[in-house]
Design an enzyme around this catalytic site. Structure first.
Site, PDB file in Angstrom:
ATOM      1  N   GLY A  47       0.582 -10.494   0.451  1.00  0.00           N
ATOM      2  CA  GLY A  47       0.840 -12.340   0.842  1.00  0.00           C
ATOM      3  C   GLY A  47       0.034 -11.907   2.346  1.00  0.00           C
ATOM      4  O   GLY A  47      -1.300 -11.223   2.359  1.00  0.00           O
ATOM      5  N   GLU A  48       0.880 -12.618   2.515  1.00  0.00           N
ATOM      6  CA  GLU A  48       0.817 -12.968   3.806  1.00  0.00           C
ATOM      7  C   GLU A  48       1.203 -11.824   5.467  1.00  0.00           C
ATOM      8  O   GLU A  48       2.734 -12.322   5.529  1.00  0.00           O
ATOM      9  CB  GLU A  48       0.191 -14.135   4.144  1.00  0.00           C
ATOM     10  N   SER A  49       0.990 -10.857   5.419  1.00  0.00           N
ATOM     11  CA  SER A  49       1.564  -9.934   6.854  1.00  0.00           C
ATOM     12  C   SER A  49       2.570 -10.573   7.570  1.00  0.00           C
ATOM     13  O   SER A  49       3.827 -10.241   7.646  1.00  0.00           O
ATOM     14  CB  SER A  49       1.751  -8.584   7.308  1.00  0.00           C
ATOM     15  N   CYS A  79      -1.273  -3.671   0.002  1.00  0.00           N
ATOM     16  CA  CYS A  79      -2.316  -5.410   1.454  1.00  0.00           C
ATOM     17  C   CYS A  79      -1.362  -5.404   2.521  1.00  0.00           C
ATOM     18  O   CYS A  79      -0.496  -4.369   2.886  1.00  0.00           O
ATOM     19  CB  CYS A  79      -2.399  -5.809   0.028  1.00  0.00           C
ATOM     20  N   ARG A 108      -5.872  -4.729  10.218  1.00  0.00           N
ATOM     21  CA  ARG A 108      -5.685  -6.275   9.564  1.00  0.00           C
ATOM     22  C   ARG A 108      -7.270  -6.964   9.079  1.00  0.00           C
ATOM     23  O   ARG A 108      -8.302  -7.236   9.869  1.00  0.00           O
ATOM     24  CB  ARG A 108      -4.829  -6.746  10.433  1.00  0.00           C
ATOM     25  N   HIS A 180      -4.319  -4.309  -4.910  1.00  0.00           N
ATOM     26  CA  HIS A 180      -3.109  -4.593  -5.774  1.00  0.00           C
ATOM     27  C   HIS A 180      -3.194  -3.943  -6.595  1.00  0.00           C
ATOM     28  O   HIS A 180      -3.814  -4.131  -7.729  1.00  0.00           O
ATOM     29  CB  HIS A 180      -3.220  -5.886  -5.958  1.00  0.00           C
ATOM     30  N   GLU A 182      -0.647  -3.989  -9.016  1.00  0.00           N
ATOM     31  CA  GLU A 182      -0.631  -4.831  -9.053  1.00  0.00           C
ATOM     32  C   GLU A 182      -0.972  -6.002 -10.424  1.00  0.00           C
ATOM     33  O   GLU A 182      -0.031  -6.554 -11.619  1.00  0.00           O
ATOM     34  CB  GLU A 182       1.096  -5.034  -8.414  1.00  0.00           C
TER      35      GLU A 182
HETATM   36  N1  GLN Z   1      -4.799 -10.237   4.888  1.00  0.00           N
HETATM   37  C1  GLN Z   1      -3.768 -10.584   4.949  1.00  0.00           C
HETATM   38  C2  GLN Z   1      -2.295  -9.845   5.803  1.00  0.00           C
HETATM   39  O1  GLN Z   1      -3.112  -9.694   6.903  1.00  0.00           O
HETATM   40  C3  GLN Z   1      -2.875  -9.234   3.356  1.00  0.00           C
HETATM   41  C4  GLN Z   1      -3.205  -9.496   2.382  1.00  0.00           C
HETATM   42  C5  GLN Z   1      -3.673  -9.646   0.763  1.00  0.00           C
HETATM   43  O2  GLN Z   1      -1.876  -8.521   1.186  1.00  0.00           O
HETATM   44  N2  GLN Z   1      -3.563  -9.818  -0.225  1.00  0.00           N
HETATM   45  O3  GLN Z   1      -0.732 -10.021   5.907  1.00  0.00           O
END
Ligand code: GLN
Length: 201
Positions: A47-49, A79, A108, A180, A182
């Site tokens: 997702g987005e950390s 990720c 990142r 990923h 999943e």
């Molecule tokens: N770019 C995302 C982040 O910095 C990670 C991307 C992903 O989980 N597919 O969290």
């Protein structure tokens, strides 16, 4: 039967729940500290950390999750999940919180500097050949002592500066992949994690 939670604040939660159920555990979404208390292991999704880190604080899960990982609860991050588990992040946001637990430095959006997504065939220790999908993924810049490197991006013309980069690691009860599993319907990485959960509980 082991119970494995998927942190369900943001990201590809459903795909991890499916992969875990296929690995014969009870898979549950986690949004509250009481739910965290009931699981034997946790998956931190992609997702987005930065967003997940902010929501962890809002949902009062940051400290309880940090503590459980410190106390030995198995955790697997893909990720963004890998970024959250890393002790140190490069190119992160200054206000981004780390759960920590993995003695690694991650960069990142490392692949994102070349292309937003990237696919490669990896040789994954204990799993075998894996088709890996990377989406704005981090890579591991360096690992501390006690961290096992499980996979690297193979040398190829398309890999460019990603060639040779570490993309899967394990340190004791903590597992992380830049990619990923999943999303590809290949349950073997989740089964590797489920084995870690079973041997810890
Ligand atoms: N770019 C995302 C982040 O910095 C990670 C991307 C992903 O989980 N597919 O969290």
């Amino acid at each position: 039967m082991s119970v494995v939670g998927v942190l369900a604040l943001q990201g590809d939660v459903r795909e991890h729940l499916v992969s875990l159920a296929e690995a014969d555990v009870l898979a549950r979404p986690i949004r509250r500290p009481e739910e965290l208390a009931e699981v034997d292991g946790v998956v931190l999704p992609g997702g987005e950390s930065t967003t997940i880190s902010r929501l962890l604080e809002t949902f009062e899960l940051l400290e309880p999750l940090r503590q459980r990982i410190k106390d030995g609860m198995p955790a697997y991050g893909s990720c963004a999940g890998m970024i959250l588990l890393a002790d140190q992040v490069l190119d992160g946001r200054p206000d981004q919180h780390q759960l920590g637990g993995l003695d690694i430095v991650v960069r990142r959006n490392a692949f994102g500097r070349q292309v937003d997504s990237f696919e490669a065939e990896l040789d994954f220790t204990e799993v075998g050949p894996v088709h890996a999908v990377f989406i704005r993924a981090p890579w591991v810049e360096s690992v501390g002592e006690g961290v096992e490197v499980l996979a690297r991006v193979p040398e190829s013309a398309e890999a460019g500066e990603a060639a040779g980069r570490i993309v899967a690691v394990r340190q004791g009860h903590v597992l992380a992949t830049s990619f990923h599993p999943e999303l590809t319907g290949d349950g073997r990485v989740h089964r590797l994690f489920v084995d870690m959960v079973r041997s810890a509980s």
